[in-house]
Design an enzyme around this catalytic site. Structure first.
Site, PDB file in Angstrom:
ATOM      1  N   SER A  94       0.873  -1.169   0.000  1.00 46.91           N
ATOM      2  CA  SER A  94       0.000   0.000   0.000  1.00 46.91           C
ATOM      3  C   SER A  94       0.903   1.209   0.000  1.00 46.91           C
ATOM      4  CB  SER A  94      -0.865  -0.032   1.255  1.00 46.91           C
ATOM      5  OG  SER A  94      -1.765   1.044   1.253  1.00 46.91           O
ATOM      6  N   ARG A 343      -0.436  -4.301  -6.749  1.00 47.62           N
ATOM      7  CA  ARG A 343      -1.670  -4.900  -6.210  1.00 47.62           C
ATOM      8  C   ARG A 343      -2.835  -4.142  -6.809  1.00 47.62           C
ATOM      9  NH1 ARG A 343      -5.398  -7.675  -4.697  1.00 47.62           N
ATOM     10  NH2 ARG A 343      -5.785  -8.470  -2.593  1.00 47.62           N
ATOM     11  N   THR A 379      -7.126   1.559   4.620  1.00 50.80           N
ATOM     12  CA  THR A 379      -6.692   0.782   5.779  1.00 50.80           C
ATOM     13  C   THR A 379      -7.554   1.081   6.993  1.00 50.80           C
ATOM     14  OG1 THR A 379      -4.458   0.928   4.907  1.00 50.80           O
ATOM     15  CG2 THR A 379      -4.689   0.117   7.141  1.00 50.80           C
ATOM     16  N   CYS A 540      -0.340  -7.201 -16.777  1.00 49.33           N
ATOM     17  CA  CYS A 540       0.221  -7.980 -15.676  1.00 49.33           C
ATOM     18  C   CYS A 540       1.526  -7.326 -15.244  1.00 49.33           C
ATOM     19  CB  CYS A 540       0.489  -9.418 -16.099  1.00 49.33           C
ATOM     20  SG  CYS A 540       1.363 -10.347 -14.824  1.00 49.33           S
ATOM     21  N   CYS A 565       4.028 -14.669 -10.501  1.00 48.39           N
ATOM     22  CA  CYS A 565       2.834 -13.968 -10.041  1.00 48.39           C
ATOM     23  C   CYS A 565       3.053 -13.259  -8.712  1.00 48.39           C
ATOM     24  CB  CYS A 565       1.695 -14.979  -9.924  1.00 48.39           C
ATOM     25  SG  CYS A 565       0.131 -14.280  -9.400  1.00 48.39           S
ATOM     26  N   CYS A 568      -1.562  -9.934  -7.534  1.00 46.63           N
ATOM     27  CA  CYS A 568      -2.198  -8.616  -7.564  1.00 46.63           C
ATOM     28  C   CYS A 568      -3.669  -8.700  -7.949  1.00 46.63           C
ATOM     29  CB  CYS A 568      -1.458  -7.669  -8.494  1.00 46.63           C
ATOM     30  SG  CYS A 568      -1.751  -7.951 -10.253  1.00 46.63           S
ATOM     31  N   CYS A 571      -5.311  -9.575 -13.475  1.00 42.07           N
ATOM     32  CA  CYS A 571      -5.727 -10.351 -14.646  1.00 42.07           C
ATOM     33  C   CYS A 571      -7.149 -10.854 -14.497  1.00 42.07           C
ATOM     34  CB  CYS A 571      -4.783 -11.522 -14.883  1.00 42.07           C
ATOM     35  SG  CYS A 571      -4.594 -12.634 -13.490  1.00 42.07           S
TER      36      CYS A 571
END
Lengths: 596, 256
Positions: A94, A343, A379, A540, A565, A568, A571
């Protein structure tokens, strides 16, 4: 000159057999697979009062709150939390500017307990960038992005600290074990979850070390998988939770950590920008935060709304080229990049909130999606949702007779409490800001709307604007769009994709079925490549998807590099064919973020 | 006469296969804060071998031992979840932990093996963060026991152990008497997963705590780390068109 149509035709006519891509048991069930005959599939099961999926701010806050209530009221409560990352915080990414409101409620003494909130915000800058220049925009108090009273945090470290507090209170935390399956009672209510099986080979057959996951049963199961969770996706369908809300819309956030030249370091400074390199109709912008934790560290990144229309757009390359803007480059010159990650995040806000309780379970945090998009903060609302869930659950789960119609407890009080809380008020007030970008003037129209309606009326206008619909439906066919000329990375400020992925520390057990599963292996070439020029190669952030020439015959095939990978979920969100279904790989796999 | 107990000695390492490692700004070492640590892969193989030997009834008890700070108990629990019977945590933290090297660890393992009357001590051949490959050998020397290092196959034959060792030239088979020290190489076995039910059950198994001083071991290091640097960045290569160009370039930079 051959036309684009000709090239696409040639790429799709293949004289060779397409190699199989997907082998996961969610697409090819094992009860019909002869290789699995005679394999023991019985699972060990254990009971807890509450099971929580996901060790992020929401899940941990819920666990902590439950144990705090248990201590206060001298009741026993078994709370188990499973997390797919190898350690708590390793999959957390984040910006982040933390608003301490929820933390103050959860732990009023967080400072004494050593919470890593080390950098109070001292300066708040907002700019509109053009290719060479910067137009400063005054950060008036009352604008949603104003950060007075907030802290710049490394969220991964904060979440790790929350995990330590939870363990001290007696929460059983099991990192390295992913929740792979939702379990149901006979009456259709949620019974709990099952963790992932291990020891399945890449072709889907059992290995010698094959072991079944275990079942964790609970009176109520909380799902805090973060943005676009894979079990949540299943629950939306199962319980029709999205029948009265708009489909969720998303953005992708990419982030890097840099150690910069000390002379350029301004601890506590928060910088945001919009504009270049995105055009006015593509939502997105940047952040750059100067941390104050000893060394001259800055956290920076770029967010691109996933409702973008041009399939040639690459969020990763937009991020890399933004760093070359004179205003950004001057901070980074002479510095060293030490981390990278990405992300997906929610953009839908109020209009996209689903039902959050169902028999046997509830959704918390970014999974249903409480992020305040113009504030770019989720958050504090995620934590608060976890706490509200705990407060609604506690009396039911410790009662002698829960008086529930279903075996798994249905606790609608959670949703009622959410609607009465500051989460709801906050999200309602900013509900029209993000959708206001859908106008001819794009970014500028949105900024005018924010300035007029939000700043003056605080969201009290009686109308609620709609979003544009599913992100995956927004792409225009490649032939209607212009490819974007991205500059080559210079290796000092901007970098190539693979060296970036290496800095995420991501890895997975190689010999397992790819967890990016395709419902139909032939669709990527027939549809994604043919019509949209394979946008997954570009959206991606980890280089998982590559279209490579077939070894024999003509044409291309999709190669899935599952080991890259970073979890995130972009896709699964943006695939125009909605053919990709992200499922959880063997636990412990994925990125190894350290304080991102 | 089957051996009574086997010691498996574990090391907690930086998971240096894939996380991002960087050198501390003062070049005194590598940044370890927040980096995921877990059981050294060769030690996992060692644990698996010990547990297999117990399942085949060659040995009665497997004890997992490790030296280090509190984090190390998690690693011992993983070994317990894989099938070890009990654990011993030798607490070493702070400056002592930073200076701890193969010699200090070997002294601790040797003292414990003697104290607990172990018949076999199995270790991983080397830790993947420092690549020392010394602890097993030093432990054997301190105990004056035979050693079978780089084991890719272990068979117990009465009072002796047959060890197939991986060496540069191929494979070497030796027979050594017990008590002995073995170090595990990659091809010895494929370690089982520590499943969640076993992790939960392992919480009930005992881990004893002790300090190096309890074993009469002094932790003073004879090695001082002067400096740690990142490897130099790779320079770009140069392509040449002809062999003459190649020879000219090699002459120009002094190679020939």
């Amino acid at each position: 000159q051959r036309s684009l149509a000709h090239y696409t035709w040639r790429r799709n006519c293949s004289s060779a057999v397409m190699p199989r891509i997907t082998s996961h048991y969610t697409i090819f069930p094992r009860d019909k697979d002869p290789r699995w005959e005679g394999v023991e599939m019985e699972r060990f099961a254990d009971e807890a009062d509450v099971v929580i999926v996901g060790g992020g701010p929401a899940g941990l806050s819920a666990a902590i709150r439950l144990k705090q209530l248990a201590k206060e009221q001298e009741k026993e409560l078994r709370v188990c939390l499973v997390e797919k990352a190898s350690q708590i915080g390793a999959h957390t990414l984040s910006g982040a500017c933390l608003e301490p409101s929820a933390l103050n409620e959860l732990f009023p003494d967080w400072k004494e307990r050593g919470a890593p909130l080390n950098t109070p915000v001292t300066e708040d800058l907002f700019s509109i960038l053009t290719e060479k220049y910067r137009i400063p925009v005054p950060m008036l108090p009352g604008l949603p992005m104003n950060n007075h009273g907030n802290y710049i945090v490394r969220l991964g470290h904060f979440v790790h600290w929350l995990g330590e507090q939870a363990e001290e209170l007696g929460v059983e935390i099991y990192p390295g074990y992913a929740a792979a399956e939702v379990l149901f009672h006979e009456d259709g209510s949620v019974k709990g979850i099952a963790t992932n099986d291990v020891g399945i080979a890449k072709d889907g057959s059992p290995k010698d070390v094959f072991e079944r996951g275990m079942e964790l049963h609970a009176k109520v199961t909380l799902f805090g998988e973060g943005c676009h969770g894979h079990l949540a996706k299943q629950l939306y369908r199962q319980f029709n939770l999205r029948e009265n809300c708009e489909p969720q819309t998303y953005a992708i956030g990419l982030k890097e950590l840099w150690v910069i030249d000390e002379k350029k370091w301004r601890p506590g400074r928060v910088e945001h920008s919009v504009g270049w390199p995105l055009n006015r109709n593509t939502y997105g912008g940047s952040f750059l935060y100067h941390l104050n934790e000893g060394e001259p560290l800055v956290a920076l990144g770029f967010v691109v709304g996933l409702d973008y229309t041009n399939p040639y757009l690459s969020p990763f390359r937009e991020f890399q080229r933004w760093k070359h803007h004179p205003f950004v480059a001057k901070t980074l010159e002479g510095g060293d990049r030490i981390a990278y990650g990405a992300r997906a995040l929610n953009e839908g806000g109020y209009q996209c909130l689903p039902k959050v309780t169902f028999p046997g379970g509830m959704l918390i945090g970014c999974s249903p999606g409480f992020m305040n998009v113009p504030k770019i903060k989720g958050t504090h609302t995620a934590m608060k949702s976890g706490m509200l869930a705990a407060e609604a659950i506690f009396p039911k789960v410790t009662a002698e007779d829960p008086a529930s119609k279903t075996a798994g407890l249905h606790i609608p009080e959670y949703e009622d409490n959410l609607k009465k809380s500051w989460i709801w008020k906050e999200l309602y007030a900013v509900r029209n800001i993000r959708p206001s970008f859908h106008n001819y003037f794009g970014l500028y129209g949105g900024m005018v709307y924010t300035g007029v309606f939000y700043w003056i009326l605080r969201g009290k206008e009686p109308w609620t604007l709609k979003h544009a619909g599913l992100d995956s439906a927004q792409l225009k066919p490649a032939k209607e769009c212009t490819p974007i000329e991205y500059p080559k990375p210079d290796g000092k400020l901007s970098f190539d994709l693979l060296s970036s992925v290496a800095l995420s520390g991501t890895n997975h057990e190689g010999d397992q079925p790819p967890h990016l599963t395709l419902k139909d292996d032939s669709i990527p070439v027939a549809n994604n490549l043919a019509i949209y020029d394979g946008p997954e190669q570009r959206f991606c952030p980890a280089g998982v998807y590559e279209y490579v020439p077939l070894e024999t015959g003509e044409g291309m095939r999709l190669q899935i590099n599952a080991q890259n990978c970073v979890h995130c979920k972009t896709c699964d969100i943006k695939d125009p064919s909605q053919n990709i279904n992200w499922v959880v790989p063997e636990g412990s796999g994925g990125p190894a973020y350290n304080g991102l | 006469m089957s051996p009574a107990s086997v010691f498996v000695c574990l090391s907690l390492t930086l998971l240096s296969d894939y996380p991002v490692i960087r050198v501390k700004p003062d070049n005194s070492g590598v940044v370890t804060d927040g980096v995921k640590h877990s059981m050294n892969p060769f030690c996992e193989i060692a644990v698996e071998e010990a547990v297999k030997l117990k399942e085949k009834k060659f040995i009665k008890e497997v004890v997992a031992v490790s030296c280090g700070p509190t984090q190390v108990t998690e690693t011992i629990r993983t070994a317990l979840a894989m099938g070890c019977d009990r654990g011993i945590h030798v607490e070493v933290s702070g400056k002592d932990y930073e200076a701890m090297g193969p010699l200090q660890i070997a002294k601790i393992f040797a003292a414990l093996a003697k104290k607990e009357e172990a018949s076999l001590v199995i270790l991983g051949k080397q830790a993947i963060d420092d690549d020392c490959n010394q602890t097993g050998q030093m432990t054997a020397a301190l105990l004056d026991w035979p050693q079978g290092t780089f084991a890719s196959e272990v068979t117990i034959d009465g009072e002796k152990v047959k060890v197939v060792r991986e060496i540069d030239g191929g494979l070497e088979t030796i027979k050594i008497s017990m008590p002995a020290v073995l170090t595990a190489d990659l091809r010895l076995n494929t370690p089982r997963y520590a499943t969640l039910p076993n992790i939960m059950k392992a919480k009930k198994k005992k881990i004893a705590n002790m300090k190096p001083a309890d074993l009469g071991v002094d932790m003073v290091s004879r090695v001082e780390v002067l400096r740690v640097d990142e490897p130099p960045t790779r320079l770009a290569g140069v392509k040449v068109e002809t062999v003459d160009d190649l020879v000219a370039k090699l002459k120009a930079n002094g190679t020939i």
